[in-house]
Design a protein around this motif. Structure first.
Motif, PDB file in Angstrom:
ATOM      1  N   ILE A 255       0.852  -1.187   0.000  1.00 24.02           N
ATOM      2  CA  ILE A 255       0.000   0.000   0.000  1.00 24.02           C
ATOM      3  C   ILE A 255       0.889   1.238   0.000  1.00 24.02           C
ATOM      4  O   ILE A 255       1.811   1.338   0.811  1.00 24.02           O
ATOM      5  CB  ILE A 255      -0.927   0.023   1.238  1.00 24.02           C
ATOM      6  N   THR A 256       0.599   2.172  -0.913  1.00 23.19           N
ATOM      7  CA  THR A 256       1.332   3.436  -0.918  1.00 23.19           C
ATOM      8  C   THR A 256       0.351   4.600  -0.790  1.00 23.19           C
ATOM      9  O   THR A 256      -0.783   4.535  -1.269  1.00 23.19           O
ATOM     10  CB  THR A 256       2.176   3.624  -2.194  1.00 23.19           C
ATOM     11  N   ILE A 257       0.822   5.642  -0.144  1.00 17.84           N
ATOM     12  CA  ILE A 257       0.044   6.863   0.044  1.00 17.84           C
ATOM     13  C   ILE A 257       0.701   7.948  -0.794  1.00 17.84           C
ATOM     14  O   ILE A 257       1.908   8.170  -0.690  1.00 17.84           O
ATOM     15  CB  ILE A 257      -0.013   7.247   1.534  1.00 17.84           C
ATOM     16  N   GLY A 258      -0.082   8.610  -1.638  1.00 12.53           N
ATOM     17  CA  GLY A 258       0.468   9.581  -2.568  1.00 12.53           C
ATOM     18  C   GLY A 258       0.259  11.023  -2.176  1.00 12.53           C
ATOM     19  O   GLY A 258      -0.222  11.328  -1.077  1.00 12.53           O
ATOM     20  N   ASN A 259       0.604  11.902  -3.096  1.00 12.41           N
ATOM     21  CA  ASN A 259       0.462  13.356  -2.960  1.00 12.41           C
ATOM     22  C   ASN A 259       1.250  13.934  -1.784  1.00 12.41           C
ATOM     23  O   ASN A 259       0.870  14.957  -1.219  1.00 12.41           O
ATOM     24  CB  ASN A 259      -1.009  13.770  -2.839  1.00 12.41           C
ATOM     25  N   ALA A 260       2.337  13.270  -1.409  1.00 11.82           N
ATOM     26  CA  ALA A 260       3.198  13.740  -0.314  1.00 11.82           C
ATOM     27  C   ALA A 260       2.421  13.920   0.993  1.00 11.82           C
ATOM     28  O   ALA A 260       2.729  14.779   1.804  1.00 11.82           O
ATOM     29  CB  ALA A 260       3.929  15.017  -0.702  1.00 11.82           C
TER      30      ALA A 260
ATOM     31  N   ASN B 278      -5.601   5.468   7.067  1.00 12.43           N
ATOM     32  CA  ASN B 278      -5.841   6.827   7.545  1.00 12.43           C
ATOM     33  C   ASN B 278      -4.738   7.733   7.018  1.00 12.43           C
ATOM     34  O   ASN B 278      -3.558   7.444   7.203  1.00 12.43           O
ATOM     35  CB  ASN B 278      -5.876   6.866   9.067  1.00 12.43           C
ATOM     36  N   ILE B 279      -5.152   8.836   6.384  1.00 12.34           N
ATOM     37  CA  ILE B 279      -4.203   9.757   5.783  1.00 12.34           C
ATOM     38  C   ILE B 279      -4.406  11.147   6.387  1.00 12.34           C
ATOM     39  O   ILE B 279      -5.524  11.666   6.418  1.00 12.34           O
ATOM     40  CB  ILE B 279      -4.374   9.830   4.253  1.00 12.34           C
ATOM     41  N   LEU B 280      -3.296  11.745   6.845  1.00 11.55           N
ATOM     42  CA  LEU B 280      -3.300  13.102   7.371  1.00 11.55           C
ATOM     43  C   LEU B 280      -2.888  14.055   6.258  1.00 11.55           C
ATOM     44  O   LEU B 280      -1.864  13.845   5.603  1.00 11.55           O
ATOM     45  CB  LEU B 280      -2.314  13.213   8.538  1.00 11.55           C
ATOM     46  N   ASP B 281      -3.681  15.105   6.048  1.00 10.47           N
ATOM     47  CA  ASP B 281      -3.349  16.104   5.040  1.00 10.47           C
ATOM     48  C   ASP B 281      -2.206  16.973   5.567  1.00 10.47           C
ATOM     49  O   ASP B 281      -2.426  17.981   6.230  1.00 10.47           O
ATOM     50  CB  ASP B 281      -4.571  16.951   4.702  1.00 10.47           C
ATOM     51  N   SER B 282      -0.986  16.553   5.258  1.00 13.61           N
ATOM     52  CA  SER B 282       0.200  17.279   5.714  1.00 13.61           C
ATOM     53  C   SER B 282       0.831  18.117   4.616  1.00 13.61           C
ATOM     54  O   SER B 282       1.716  18.931   4.870  1.00 13.61           O
ATOM     55  CB  SER B 282       1.238  16.289   6.266  1.00 13.61           C
TER      56      SER B 282
ATOM     57  N   GLN C 265      -9.021   7.806  -4.781  1.00 14.15           N
ATOM     58  CA  GLN C 265      -8.698   9.225  -4.661  1.00 14.15           C
ATOM     59  C   GLN C 265      -9.863   9.956  -4.026  1.00 14.15           C
ATOM     60  O   GLN C 265     -11.025   9.615  -4.253  1.00 14.15           O
ATOM     61  CB  GLN C 265      -8.421   9.839  -6.029  1.00 14.15           C
ATOM     62  N   ASP C 266      -9.529  10.968  -3.235  1.00 13.14           N
ATOM     63  CA  ASP C 266     -10.535  11.807  -2.600  1.00 13.14           C
ATOM     64  C   ASP C 266      -9.816  13.050  -2.110  1.00 13.14           C
ATOM     65  O   ASP C 266      -8.604  13.183  -2.294  1.00 13.14           O
ATOM     66  CB  ASP C 266     -11.220  11.068  -1.446  1.00 13.14           C
ATOM     67  N   GLU C 267     -10.547  13.952  -1.482  1.00 19.91           N
ATOM     68  CA  GLU C 267      -9.904  15.118  -0.894  1.00 19.91           C
ATOM     69  C   GLU C 267     -10.646  15.557   0.357  1.00 19.91           C
ATOM     70  O   GLU C 267     -11.817  15.213   0.552  1.00 19.91           O
ATOM     71  CB  GLU C 267      -9.793  16.271  -1.886  1.00 19.91           C
ATOM     72  N   VAL C 268      -9.937  16.269   1.202  1.00 18.77           N
ATOM     73  CA  VAL C 268     -10.517  16.828   2.413  1.00 18.77           C
ATOM     74  C   VAL C 268     -10.681  18.332   2.222  1.00 18.77           C
ATOM     75  O   VAL C 268     -10.134  18.914   1.280  1.00 18.77           O
ATOM     76  CB  VAL C 268      -9.644  16.513   3.656  1.00 18.77           C
ATOM     77  N   LYS C 269     -11.443  18.979   3.107  1.00 17.97           N
ATOM     78  CA  LYS C 269     -11.733  20.403   2.947  1.00 17.97           C
ATOM     79  C   LYS C 269     -10.589  21.306   3.386  1.00 17.97           C
ATOM     80  O   LYS C 269     -10.346  22.342   2.783  1.00 17.97           O
ATOM     81  CB  LYS C 269     -13.000  20.765   3.726  1.00 17.97           C
ATOM     82  N   SER C 270      -9.884  20.918   4.466  1.00 13.07           N
ATOM     83  CA  SER C 270      -8.900  21.828   5.058  1.00 13.07           C
ATOM     84  C   SER C 270      -7.583  21.134   5.336  1.00 13.07           C
ATOM     85  O   SER C 270      -7.550  19.923   5.588  1.00 13.07           O
ATOM     86  CB  SER C 270      -9.438  22.393   6.374  1.00 13.07           C
ATOM     87  N   ASP C 271      -6.506  21.919   5.350  1.00 13.75           N
ATOM     88  CA  ASP C 271      -5.203  21.394   5.753  1.00 13.75           C
ATOM     89  C   ASP C 271      -5.304  20.809   7.154  1.00 13.75           C
ATOM     90  O   ASP C 271      -5.985  21.369   8.022  1.00 13.75           O
ATOM     91  CB  ASP C 271      -4.145  22.507   5.756  1.00 13.75           C
ATOM     92  N   GLY C 272      -4.664  19.673   7.350  1.00 16.46           N
ATOM     93  CA  GLY C 272      -4.670  19.031   8.669  1.00 16.46           C
ATOM     94  C   GLY C 272      -5.831  18.083   8.893  1.00 16.46           C
ATOM     95  O   GLY C 272      -5.895  17.417   9.928  1.00 16.46           O
TER      96      GLY C 272
END
Length: 118
Positions: free
Chosen positions: A24-29, A71-75, A99-106
């Motif tokens: 499993i890899t997590i992308g987008n840094a 679980n992915i943290l938007d860092s 793929q998906d996105e969250v609303k805010s940083d963190g």
């Protein structure tokens, strides 16, 4: 910090007489980790960074479901996009991308993934 959950189910065809493994890899840094469980008893098979995890022989896992929580943290301050890629050795398809996105940083995105081995 908000937590967003996304549930997905994917069917995989196991190649007969093979050994199945998962990476499993997590992308987008972004940063994160996974927990891998068996559907039979909810026992944790592995957690953290999943690399070449041996899942078993094709004959033994056919008809079973693998449960993965990532679980992915938007860092990454440049994007709120999240990507998790699951590579399965000896399965078709052998790569599954979510793929998906969250609303805010963190914010945190929790992918709840079920993989049905056929």
């Amino acid at each position: 910090m908000a937590i967003k959950k996304r549930k997905e189910t994917t069917d995989l065809t196991v190649i007969p007489a093979s050994e199945v493994s998962l990476t499993i890899t997590i992308g987008n840094a972004q940063i994160g980790a996974s927990v891998v469980r068996s559907d039979a008893n909810e026992q944790i098979i592995a957690k953290g960074d999943i690399r070449n995890l041996k899942l078993g022989k094709a004959e033994d896992i056919r008809g079973k479901t693998l449960k993965v929580t990532t679980n992915i943290l938007d860092s990454n301050t440049l994007t709120n996009g999240m990507v998790v890629t699951c590579y399965f050795e000896s399965c078709k398809p052998n790569v599954v991308v979510f793929q998906d996105e969250v609303k805010s940083d963190g914010d945190i995105l929790s992918f709840l993934l079920d993989f049905n081995f056929r």
